[in-house]
Design an enzyme around this catalytic site. Structure first.
Site, mmCIF file in Angstrom:
data_model
loop_
_atom_site.group_PDB
_atom_site.id
_atom_site.type_symbol
_atom_site.label_atom_id
_atom_site.label_comp_id
_atom_site.label_asym_id
_atom_site.label_seq_id
_atom_site.Cartn_x
_atom_site.Cartn_y
_atom_site.Cartn_z
ATOM 1 N N ARG A 279 -28.691 31.974 -20.299
ATOM 2 C CA ARG A 279 -29.009 30.973 -19.289
ATOM 3 C C ARG A 279 -28.432 31.414 -17.953
ATOM 4 O O ARG A 279 -27.516 32.223 -17.890
ATOM 5 C CB ARG A 279 -28.364 29.637 -19.660
ATOM 6 C CG ARG A 279 -28.785 29.136 -21.010
ATOM 7 C CD ARG A 279 -28.559 27.670 -21.112
ATOM 8 N NE ARG A 279 -27.157 27.301 -21.002
ATOM 9 C CZ ARG A 279 -26.723 26.061 -21.172
ATOM 10 N NH1 ARG A 279 -27.582 25.104 -21.444
ATOM 11 N NH2 ARG A 279 -25.442 25.789 -21.070
ATOM 12 N N LYS B 196 -27.531 18.640 -17.484
ATOM 13 C CA LYS B 196 -28.445 17.530 -17.221
ATOM 14 C C LYS B 196 -27.718 16.199 -17.363
ATOM 15 O O LYS B 196 -27.999 15.252 -16.651
ATOM 16 C CB LYS B 196 -29.598 17.588 -18.225
ATOM 17 C CG LYS B 196 -30.968 17.701 -17.571
ATOM 18 C CD LYS B 196 -32.051 17.514 -18.615
ATOM 19 C CE LYS B 196 -33.167 18.522 -18.367
ATOM 20 N NZ LYS B 196 -34.237 18.414 -19.373
ATOM 21 N N GLU C 89 -38.070 19.318 -22.209
ATOM 22 C CA GLU C 89 -38.089 17.953 -22.705
ATOM 23 C C GLU C 89 -38.105 17.068 -21.459
ATOM 24 O O GLU C 89 -37.281 17.250 -20.561
ATOM 25 C CB GLU C 89 -36.827 17.640 -23.524
ATOM 26 C CG GLU C 89 -36.869 16.208 -24.050
ATOM 27 C CD GLU C 89 -35.598 15.761 -24.760
ATOM 28 O OE1 GLU C 89 -34.554 16.404 -24.563
ATOM 29 O OE2 GLU C 89 -35.668 14.763 -25.497
#
Length: 564
Positions: A269, A279, A43
RNA sequence: UGGGAUGUCGCCAAGCGGUAAGGCACGGGACUUUGACUCCCGCAUUCGUAGGUUCAAAUCCUGCCAUCCCAGCCA
């Protein structure tokens, strides 16, 4: 892509995703005879970081390995968080890492019209309905982890009414948040994602690509499987937290008319100790100006690592060696650093530099005389050639290469001791000069004229070799020494507010005075060797002309430990 | 008795019924014109735990324990 570094050291066994893929393309498998097709779908709401490198390497790497394709797709379904700055940086960082999506660059927003049609298909099939509940009511009726939810009173609306309402949602007749389109699945499912998830919301925000064309936007759970299927992705590889979204992913794929049926596979992850990967927190640092920007060398972003001297190969190798599994993991920083050193050691051209200069005067070397020496650029690779080094009576050496009172097992310069100036001569320390405060400001030594090139005529062994720079030809540059930014035990356990309380010295340039640092024969793009302990790799391309950036913690490996 | 997932050396990670790979880190030594690099050597009788099946289990079965993810109209 060529794997320059010791391929044999890379994992030879297959990980579970490879096993799945091979099973799928084998005779009788789901994708028998098809080309493996993956995608990397960020994104565009921030810069890519080292954690994304794992997803990039897995998706692009697996496609490459199976002679397939990997698309780059911007998953831009939430205009309120996204920006073109990010779509550009993402492309730059992926290219830098060494991957190529050719012409397969897509945007989820390009599929908005199609998604809208597919949502109507769901409505016509009686599998979606327009819900008038507020966000708060929706949450309350969803139930809890242990209690089932309650059906929305709007769940039984007719197809016709739903169609009409949904079209009017799109037409902008309703306020933001007034209504949603929900999938009609199962309010009592143990999987919260299946309790009639919202698949469209009304949101008036300027979209970086579609502008104000839409006021309804699809939610991830509805959009993502459609994006994958429209692009004929065979394997949709994502991180583990989407595992319980898979039933919904499959539900969408199964209930809507799509050209293909992708399979979602999840992997763990990447976690790095002492590193903030969230983020949200990274954005906080940028927005609060606690760092210079997303590419600040202290950031774990790919652009930050790049400025810090990390090479694409080192990162690719790191990801490859860390492996792929579903086990929650926190990899040691030291491992990342090792991968960098490994690459640098093999490929970096060496150059001498001193960061904390101390004057060295060779008392028996004629004033005004100078000479040059040839030095190999890279002892690991003779093909890298040689460079010329200048030498004279006045030199700069590293402050820590001299100790008036040597510590135990200190082999470098101290009164009476011999040391080799790399590539040049053997010198013997005869004393030092101090200022009024007793601080050593100059080291005195005599050189051995018989040792030109660095080897003693009588073959005597010299315990230590130090670097130097000729003060007559040295380039002055400002060095910015950064420490690691995050050094708390468990950064993610702390709230973002802790960031303001961390040691200010790790946020600021450690040596904030303009260092009288000297560099010899510096060229753009070269990696620099720092003393005898490792390397530093200022990325001149990304710094101002007189600023060299490196991260001491990453590029140096201390080998001399006082008192040892 | 919500759902899902994960537990092999300090950190990653192979292993998939036949008696614990490898890397990082760490310790010791050799070599060295970077105290780097390189090279040797050492580093889990044990695989979350308790039972069971088997000639044989980290690998199969059962129970238990621990940890992570899920209640955004974020992705």
């Amino acid at each position: 892509m060529a794997e320059e570094i010791k391929e044999s050291l890379l994992p030879e066994s297959k990980h579970f995703i490879q096993a799945f893929i091979e099973e799928d393309i084998a005779p009788g498998g789901q994708y028998e005879g098809k080309t493996v097709h993956t995608r990397f779908p960020p994104e565009p709401n921030g810069y890519l970081h080292i954690g994304h490198a794992k997803a990039i390497c897995i998706n692009f790497g697996l496609a490459e390995q199976y002679n397939g394709l990997c698309n780059l797709r911007m998953d831009d379904t939430n205009p309120s968080k996204e920006d073109v700055e990010y779509v550009e940086s993402i492309q730059e960082d992926i290219r830098w890492l060494g991957f190529d999506w050719a012409e397969r660059f897509y945007f989820a927003s390009d599929y908005f019209p199609k998604m809208y049609e597919l949502a109507k298909e769901l409505i016509r099939k009686g599998l979606a309905y327009v819900c008038d509940l507020t966000a708060e009511e929706t949450r309350q009726m969803r139930g809890t982890l242990t209690e089932p939810g309650v059906n929305s009173p709007y769940r039984k609306r007719s197809v016709a009414e739903n169609l009409d309402l949904f079209e009017r949602m799109k037409a902008g007749e309703f306020a933001d948040g007034a209504r949603t389109l929900r999938a009609k699945i199962d309010m009592s499912s143990g999987n919260m994602n299946m309790r009639d998830p919202v698949i469209y919301r009304i949101l008036r925000a300027h979209h970086h690509r579609t502008g104000n064309a839409w006021c309804i936007y699809p939610m991830y759970d509805f959009a993502h499987p459609i994006e994958d299927a429209l692009e004929c992705i065979t394997h949709s590889l994502c991180s583990i937290e989407f595992e319980d979204h898979r039933p919904l992913y499959d539900w969408v794929v199964d209930n809507v008319t799509l050209p293909s049926r992708p399979r979602q596979i999840e992997f763990a992850r990447l976690g790095l100790n002492y590193t903030v990967m969230s983020k949200r927190k990274l954005r906080y640092l940028v927005e609060e100006n606690l760092v210079d920007g997303w590419d600040d060398p202290r950031m774990p972003t790919l652009s930050g690592l790049r400025r810090r001297g990390y090479t694409p190969l080192s990162i690719r190798n790191f990801i490859s060696r860390v492996g792929v599994s579903k086990v929650p993991n926190t990899v040691d920083q030291a491992f990342l650093e090792f991968c960098l050193r490994e690459d640098l050691n093999a490929h970096a051209r060496r150059v001498m530099a001193v960061t904390r200069p101390l004057k060295l005067t060779l008392t028996n070397y004629p004033e005004g005389q100078s000479e040059t020496f040839m030095a190999e650029n890279n002892p690991e690779n003779p093909a890298d050639g040689q460079r010329e080094i200048s030498f004279s009576k006045h030199l700069w050496i590293e402050e820590e290469d001299f100790m008036e009172e040597p510590a135990r097992k200190y082999f470098r310069l101290f009164p009476g001791n011999e040391v080799r100036l790399k590539h040049a001569y053997i010198i013997k320390c005869t004393g030092c000069v101090k200022d009024e405060n007793g601080k050593v400001i100059e080291v005195l030594a005599e050189y051995d004229p018989q040792s030109r090139g660095g080897s003693a005529a009588d073959g005597r062994k010299i315990k230590s070799t130090i670097h130097f720079v000729d003060s007559a030809t040295a380039i002055n540059a400002e060095l910015r020494l950064y420490d690691r930014l995050f050094t708390v035990e468990d950064p993610d356990a702390a709230d973002v507010s802790y960031l303001e309380t961390i040691n200010p010295h790790s946020l600021e340039v450690l040596n904030n005075a303009k260092l009288e640092a000297s560099l010899a024969s510096a060229k753009k793009g070269e990696a620099f060797q720092f003393l005898r302990m490792g390397y530093f790799t200022p990325d001149l391309e990304h710094s101002t002309d007189d600023a060299l950036v490196f991260n001491r913690a990453v590029t140096l490996k201390d080998s001399y430990k006082p008192g040892k």
